[in-house]
Write a protein that holds these residues in place. Structure first.
Motif, PDB file in Angstrom:
ATOM      1  N   ILE A 137      11.236   6.021 -21.567  1.00  0.00           N
ATOM      2  CA  ILE A 137      10.564   6.710 -20.399  1.00  0.00           C
ATOM      3  C   ILE A 137      10.108   5.644 -19.530  1.00  0.00           C
ATOM      4  CG2 ILE A 137       9.191   8.860 -19.585  1.00  0.00           C
ATOM      5  CD1 ILE A 137       9.589  10.072 -21.960  1.00  0.00           C
ATOM      6  N   PHE A 138      10.098   5.744 -18.116  1.00  0.00           N
ATOM      7  CA  PHE A 138       9.572   4.590 -17.373  1.00  0.00           C
ATOM      8  C   PHE A 138       9.095   5.483 -16.113  1.00  0.00           C
ATOM      9  CE2 PHE A 138      13.947   4.849 -16.778  1.00  0.00           C
ATOM     10  CZ  PHE A 138      14.160   4.803 -15.341  1.00  0.00           C
ATOM     11  N   ASN A 139       8.656   4.600 -14.940  1.00  0.00           N
ATOM     12  CA  ASN A 139       8.058   5.421 -13.791  1.00  0.00           C
ATOM     13  C   ASN A 139       8.645   4.427 -12.582  1.00  0.00           C
ATOM     14  OD1 ASN A 139       6.068   3.248 -13.355  1.00  0.00           O
ATOM     15  ND2 ASN A 139       4.991   4.238 -14.965  1.00  0.00           N
ATOM     16  N   THR A 140       8.273   4.878 -11.346  1.00  0.00           N
ATOM     17  CA  THR A 140       8.571   4.301 -10.112  1.00  0.00           C
ATOM     18  C   THR A 140       7.988   2.922 -10.003  1.00  0.00           C
ATOM     19  OG1 THR A 140       6.798   5.397  -8.885  1.00  0.00           O
ATOM     20  CG2 THR A 140       9.008   6.311  -8.737  1.00  0.00           C
ATOM     21  N   ALA A 141       6.711   2.604 -10.646  1.00  0.00           N
ATOM     22  CA  ALA A 141       6.073   1.292 -10.565  1.00  0.00           C
ATOM     23  C   ALA A 141       6.916   0.387 -11.572  1.00  0.00           C
ATOM     24  CB  ALA A 141       4.843   1.425 -11.088  1.00  0.00           C
ATOM     25  N   ASP A 142       7.459   0.800 -12.491  1.00  0.00           N
ATOM     26  CA  ASP A 142       8.259   0.082 -13.279  1.00  0.00           C
ATOM     27  C   ASP A 142       9.603  -0.457 -12.647  1.00  0.00           C
ATOM     28  OD1 ASP A 142       6.431   0.497 -15.314  1.00  0.00           O
ATOM     29  OD2 ASP A 142       7.740   2.102 -16.183  1.00  0.00           O
TER      30      ASP A 142
ATOM     31  N   ALA B 254       0.822  -1.311  -0.043  1.00  0.00           N
ATOM     32  CA  ALA B 254       0.232  -0.073   0.033  1.00  0.00           C
ATOM     33  C   ALA B 254       0.988   1.375  -0.044  1.00  0.00           C
ATOM     34  CB  ALA B 254      -1.023   0.094   1.297  1.00  0.00           C
ATOM     35  N   LEU B 255       1.866   1.213   0.635  1.00  0.00           N
ATOM     36  CA  LEU B 255       2.694   2.310   0.872  1.00  0.00           C
ATOM     37  C   LEU B 255       3.466   2.538  -0.463  1.00  0.00           C
ATOM     38  CD1 LEU B 255       4.413   1.845   4.703  1.00  0.00           C
ATOM     39  CD2 LEU B 255       2.681   3.687   3.646  1.00  0.00           C
ATOM     40  N   LEU B 256       3.964   1.540  -1.004  1.00  0.00           N
ATOM     41  CA  LEU B 256       4.891   1.711  -2.209  1.00  0.00           C
ATOM     42  C   LEU B 256       3.586   2.291  -3.551  1.00  0.00           C
ATOM     43  CD1 LEU B 256       7.199  -1.277  -2.384  1.00  0.00           C
ATOM     44  CD2 LEU B 256       7.670   1.001  -1.804  1.00  0.00           C
ATOM     45  N   VAL B 257       2.480   1.635  -3.449  1.00  0.00           N
ATOM     46  CA  VAL B 257       1.550   2.110  -4.291  1.00  0.00           C
ATOM     47  C   VAL B 257       1.248   3.711  -4.474  1.00  0.00           C
ATOM     48  CG1 VAL B 257      -0.734   1.944  -5.323  1.00  0.00           C
ATOM     49  CG2 VAL B 257       0.608  -0.226  -5.074  1.00  0.00           C
ATOM     50  N   ALA B 258       1.171   4.109  -2.984  1.00  0.00           N
ATOM     51  CA  ALA B 258       0.810   5.377  -2.733  1.00  0.00           C
ATOM     52  C   ALA B 258       2.009   6.393  -3.258  1.00  0.00           C
ATOM     53  CB  ALA B 258       0.610   5.616  -1.225  1.00  0.00           C
ATOM     54  N   VAL B 259       3.311   6.015  -2.870  1.00  0.00           N
ATOM     55  CA  VAL B 259       4.458   6.568  -3.288  1.00  0.00           C
ATOM     56  C   VAL B 259       4.540   6.783  -4.726  1.00  0.00           C
ATOM     57  CG1 VAL B 259       6.993   6.515  -3.656  1.00  0.00           C
ATOM     58  CG2 VAL B 259       5.944   6.206  -1.457  1.00  0.00           C
TER      59      VAL B 259
ATOM     60  N   ILE C  31       7.002  -6.586  -6.954  1.00  0.00           N
ATOM     61  CA  ILE C  31       6.429  -6.855  -8.128  1.00  0.00           C
ATOM     62  C   ILE C  31       4.848  -6.510  -8.078  1.00  0.00           C
ATOM     63  CG2 ILE C  31       5.630  -8.660  -9.804  1.00  0.00           C
ATOM     64  CD1 ILE C  31       8.349 -10.174  -9.156  1.00  0.00           C
ATOM     65  N   ILE C  32       4.282  -6.940  -7.211  1.00  0.00           N
ATOM     66  CA  ILE C  32       2.567  -6.600  -6.913  1.00  0.00           C
ATOM     67  C   ILE C  32       2.436  -5.098  -6.680  1.00  0.00           C
ATOM     68  CG2 ILE C  32       0.881  -6.738  -5.268  1.00  0.00           C
ATOM     69  CD1 ILE C  32       1.887  -9.611  -4.713  1.00  0.00           C
ATOM     70  N   SER C  33       3.394  -4.323  -6.035  1.00  0.00           N
ATOM     71  CA  SER C  33       3.398  -3.034  -5.654  1.00  0.00           C
ATOM     72  C   SER C  33       3.376  -2.177  -7.221  1.00  0.00           C
ATOM     73  CB  SER C  33       4.578  -2.373  -4.926  1.00  0.00           C
ATOM     74  OG  SER C  33       4.279  -2.822  -3.787  1.00  0.00           O
ATOM     75  N   GLY C  34       4.242  -2.872  -7.928  1.00  0.00           N
ATOM     76  CA  GLY C  34       4.466  -2.070  -9.447  1.00  0.00           C
ATOM     77  C   GLY C  34       3.382  -2.349 -10.153  1.00  0.00           C
ATOM     78  N   ALA C  35       2.857  -3.555 -10.184  1.00  0.00           N
ATOM     79  CA  ALA C  35       1.610  -4.041 -11.086  1.00  0.00           C
ATOM     80  C   ALA C  35       0.527  -3.126 -10.753  1.00  0.00           C
ATOM     81  CB  ALA C  35       1.552  -5.363 -10.767  1.00  0.00           C
ATOM     82  N   LEU C  36       0.385  -2.971  -9.401  1.00  0.00           N
ATOM     83  CA  LEU C  36      -1.003  -2.309  -9.060  1.00  0.00           C
ATOM     84  C   LEU C  36      -0.840  -0.695  -9.281  1.00  0.00           C
ATOM     85  CD1 LEU C  36      -1.752  -3.898  -5.578  1.00  0.00           C
ATOM     86  CD2 LEU C  36      -3.037  -4.169  -7.458  1.00  0.00           C
ATOM     87  N   GLY C  37       0.441  -0.311  -9.287  1.00  0.00           N
ATOM     88  CA  GLY C  37       0.605   1.034  -9.491  1.00  0.00           C
ATOM     89  C   GLY C  37       0.324   1.334 -10.964  1.00  0.00           C
TER      90      GLY C  37
END
Length: 154
Positions: free
Chosen positions: A123-128, A8-13, A93-99
């Motif tokens: 170009i990429f993002n934190t979820a990646d 949840a925290l990583l998805v929020a970030v 992996i779950i955090s990035g996939a959810l993001g």
């Protein structure tokens, strides 16, 4: 350690960074942090990694949902085994996939903003970053750290 709180925290970030990219970068397109090396550049990706499967949002949403649910179930089952490397890799992996899934459902594209212009990398993002880091750890676990991984000597 509660891995679902970390998810949840990583998805929020991830979502906060993407919101900031939408709000601040979208109007200006790009902002050089280190000129010609690393920029913050706004991008919209309607595909998967490296823009493959462009415009196949429904397919990507369905596949991502199925895989994420399967990984979450596996994470729950793995909590008893207490192998931290496995648990951390699945969490990332779950955090990035959810993001990225949240972006696909909410915006119909994924917000990207990290741009290594020096090597002309997509170009990429934190979820990646979470997905790639988690996948790397998972591969290491499967190849080298898994006690069930028996290698025959020849």
């Amino acid at each position: 350690m509660n891995y679902f709180i970390i998810i949840a925290l990583l998805v929020a970030v991830d979502q906060v960074f993407k919101y900031l990219a939408e709000f601040y970068l979208k109007p200006i397109s790009t902002f050089p942090i280190i000129k010609d090396v690393f920029h913050l550049t706004y991008g919209q990706n309607t595909g998967a990694a490296f823009s493959i499967l462009q415009g196949k949002q429904a397919f990507l949403i369905i596949i991502t949902s199925i895989v994420t649910i399967a990984m979450a179930v596996y994470l729950i089952k793995s909590l008893k085994k207490q192998n931290r490397l496995l648990l951390i890799s699945l969490t990332l992996i779950i955090s990035g996939a959810l993001g990225n899934l949240i972006d696909r459902v909410r915006l119909n594209y994924v917000v990207d903003f990290l741009d290594f212009t020096l090597i002309n990398y997509p170009i990429f993002n934190t979820a990646d970053i979470f997905v790639v880091s988690g996948s790397t750890l998972l591969a290491y676990f499967m190849l080298f750290a898994n006690p069930n991984n028996s290698q025959k000597e020849g």
